[in-house]
Design a protein around this motif. Sequence first.
Motif, PDB file in Angstrom:
ATOM      1  N   LEU A  15       1.064  -0.975  -0.033  1.00 62.21           N
ATOM      2  CA  LEU A  15       0.116   0.055   0.428  1.00 62.21           C
ATOM      3  C   LEU A  15       1.027   1.199   0.083  1.00 62.21           C
ATOM      4  O   LEU A  15       0.588   1.406  -0.784  1.00 62.21           O
ATOM      5  CB  LEU A  15      -1.176  -0.061   1.075  1.00 62.21           C
ATOM      6  CG  LEU A  15      -1.938  -0.537   1.724  1.00 62.21           C
ATOM      7  CD1 LEU A  15      -2.690  -1.369   2.236  1.00 62.21           C
ATOM      8  CD2 LEU A  15      -2.974  -0.864  -0.054  1.00 62.21           C
ATOM      9  N   PHE A  16       1.951   1.133   0.452  1.00 64.54           N
ATOM     10  CA  PHE A  16       2.458   2.230   0.949  1.00 64.54           C
ATOM     11  C   PHE A  16       3.497   3.249  -0.747  1.00 64.54           C
ATOM     12  O   PHE A  16       3.246   4.143  -1.145  1.00 64.54           O
ATOM     13  CB  PHE A  16       3.548   1.883   1.398  1.00 64.54           C
ATOM     14  CG  PHE A  16       4.533   3.621   1.877  1.00 64.54           C
ATOM     15  CD1 PHE A  16       4.728   4.618   2.253  1.00 64.54           C
ATOM     16  CD2 PHE A  16       5.732   3.811   1.640  1.00 64.54           C
ATOM     17  CE1 PHE A  16       5.286   5.470   2.695  1.00 64.54           C
ATOM     18  CE2 PHE A  16       6.532   4.520   1.151  1.00 64.54           C
ATOM     19  CZ  PHE A  16       6.083   5.624   1.939  1.00 64.54           C
ATOM     20  N   ARG A  73       2.963   6.698  -2.303  1.00 69.92           N
ATOM     21  CA  ARG A  73       4.510   7.245  -2.145  1.00 69.92           C
ATOM     22  C   ARG A  73       4.549   7.587  -3.789  1.00 69.92           C
ATOM     23  O   ARG A  73       4.565   8.485  -3.843  1.00 69.92           O
ATOM     24  CB  ARG A  73       5.438   6.605  -1.662  1.00 69.92           C
ATOM     25  CG  ARG A  73       6.841   7.430  -1.810  1.00 69.92           C
ATOM     26  CD  ARG A  73       6.923   8.197  -0.380  1.00 69.92           C
ATOM     27  NE  ARG A  73       8.141   8.818  -1.438  1.00 69.92           N
ATOM     28  CZ  ARG A  73       8.466  10.402  -0.133  1.00 69.92           C
ATOM     29  NH1 ARG A  73       7.963  11.315  -0.113  1.00 69.92           N
ATOM     30  NH2 ARG A  73       9.230  10.944  -0.509  1.00 69.92           N
ATOM     31  N   ALA A  74       4.712   6.862  -3.802  1.00 71.15           N
ATOM     32  CA  ALA A  74       4.567   7.009  -5.531  1.00 71.15           C
ATOM     33  C   ALA A  74       3.454   7.430  -6.900  1.00 71.15           C
ATOM     34  O   ALA A  74       3.804   8.827  -7.184  1.00 71.15           O
ATOM     35  CB  ALA A  74       4.247   5.721  -6.963  1.00 71.15           C
ATOM     36  N   ALA A  75       2.327   7.960  -6.204  1.00 64.71           N
ATOM     37  CA  ALA A  75       1.454   8.796  -6.222  1.00 64.71           C
ATOM     38  C   ALA A  75       1.482  10.509  -5.997  1.00 64.71           C
ATOM     39  O   ALA A  75       1.785  10.758  -7.157  1.00 64.71           O
ATOM     40  CB  ALA A  75       0.059   8.037  -5.682  1.00 64.71           C
ATOM     41  N   LEU A  86      11.315   7.096  -7.565  1.00 63.25           N
ATOM     42  CA  LEU A  86       9.882   7.041  -8.421  1.00 63.25           C
ATOM     43  C   LEU A  86      10.110   5.609  -9.311  1.00 63.25           C
ATOM     44  O   LEU A  86       9.325   4.504  -9.119  1.00 63.25           O
ATOM     45  CB  LEU A  86      10.071   7.411  -9.556  1.00 63.25           C
ATOM     46  CG  LEU A  86       8.811   8.570  -8.864  1.00 63.25           C
ATOM     47  CD1 LEU A  86       8.222   9.902  -9.998  1.00 63.25           C
ATOM     48  CD2 LEU A  86       7.318   7.626  -8.657  1.00 63.25           C
ATOM     49  N   ALA A  87      11.635   5.233 -10.046  1.00 59.27           N
ATOM     50  CA  ALA A  87      12.430   3.761 -10.585  1.00 59.27           C
ATOM     51  C   ALA A  87      11.767   2.902  -9.215  1.00 59.27           C
ATOM     52  O   ALA A  87      12.022   1.902  -9.823  1.00 59.27           O
ATOM     53  CB  ALA A  87      13.531   3.878 -11.069  1.00 59.27           C
ATOM     54  N   GLU A  88      12.925   2.728  -8.808  1.00 64.46           N
ATOM     55  CA  GLU A  88      12.913   2.306  -7.172  1.00 64.46           C
ATOM     56  C   GLU A  88      11.465   1.821  -6.313  1.00 64.46           C
ATOM     57  O   GLU A  88      11.080   0.639  -6.518  1.00 64.46           O
ATOM     58  CB  GLU A  88      13.849   2.760  -5.992  1.00 64.46           C
ATOM     59  CG  GLU A  88      14.702   2.904  -6.429  1.00 64.46           C
ATOM     60  CD  GLU A  88      15.394   4.019  -5.164  1.00 64.46           C
ATOM     61  OE1 GLU A  88      15.021   4.427  -3.764  1.00 64.46           O
ATOM     62  OE2 GLU A  88      17.222   3.902  -5.308  1.00 64.46           O
ATOM     63  N   LEU A  89      10.197   2.592  -6.450  1.00 68.18           N
ATOM     64  CA  LEU A  89       9.147   2.781  -5.958  1.00 68.18           C
ATOM     65  C   LEU A  89       8.325   1.410  -6.547  1.00 68.18           C
ATOM     66  O   LEU A  89       7.338   0.961  -6.036  1.00 68.18           O
ATOM     67  CB  LEU A  89       8.330   3.923  -5.568  1.00 68.18           C
ATOM     68  CG  LEU A  89       8.755   4.170  -4.686  1.00 68.18           C
ATOM     69  CD1 LEU A  89       8.340   6.018  -4.094  1.00 68.18           C
ATOM     70  CD2 LEU A  89       8.762   3.320  -2.801  1.00 68.18           C
ATOM     71  N   THR A  90       8.486   1.523  -8.306  1.00 72.75           N
ATOM     72  CA  THR A  90       7.153   1.490  -9.258  1.00 72.75           C
ATOM     73  C   THR A  90       8.209  -0.056  -9.954  1.00 72.75           C
ATOM     74  O   THR A  90       7.680  -0.486 -11.191  1.00 72.75           O
ATOM     75  CB  THR A  90       7.455   2.525 -10.352  1.00 72.75           C
ATOM     76  OG1 THR A  90       8.833   2.800 -11.053  1.00 72.75           O
ATOM     77  CG2 THR A  90       6.728   3.310  -9.634  1.00 72.75           C
TER      78      THR A  90
END
Length: 208
Positions: free
Chosen positions: A162-163, A167-169, A202-206
């Motif tokens: 969920l995080f 966070r990415a959004a 963002l690259a790490e999160l996605t």
Amino acid sequence: MGNLDADLLDRWTKLAGPLVSAVGEDLVHRYREPHRRYHTVEHLAAMLAVIDDLAADATDADAVRYAAFFHDAVYAVDRSDNEEASAQLAERMLPALGVNPELVTEVARLVRLTAGHHPDPGDNNGAVLCDADLAILAADESGYAAYTSAVRAEYAHVPDELFRPGRAAVLQGLAQQEHLFRTPTAQARYESAARANLATELAELTAE
């Protein structure tokens, strides 16, 4: 009391006057709440330092400083109205200190602005406050890593599945803005580094 707390109280008394130090102590105490990991006295002190650097770009730098003290005065990760509650706190506390109504209105407006960081063109005070609040996005590698770690720690109760999209959004919303920073000084100083940090996170999160 630590040196940072003392420094912040000194700044508060220079801003509001020595007779209202108890209010400054209450505000600093709020930034010391144990559930906070990023929205802390360190964040407040860093914001005030950036406001000092950008003060010439503000219409009323002291209004921006008041707003910095109040902008995260109410902060809980399980509520979505922190900025509104913080603005209402300013509207309750500042009149009792003898602050003129026009300044109270401006401070509360500025605090509410930090919910989305979208100052209108020509809103010099709003530009300075939002730039100061977002300046951490341009931190060096270790500073940015500490920032993202602190944000994650504040949301430790939220599972990764969920995080990460949440966070990415938030970051995508920032990255899609034409300018992250609104004052010429902050644009020149922070924009490119901040966009690089956002892209990396963002690259790490996605990543799958």
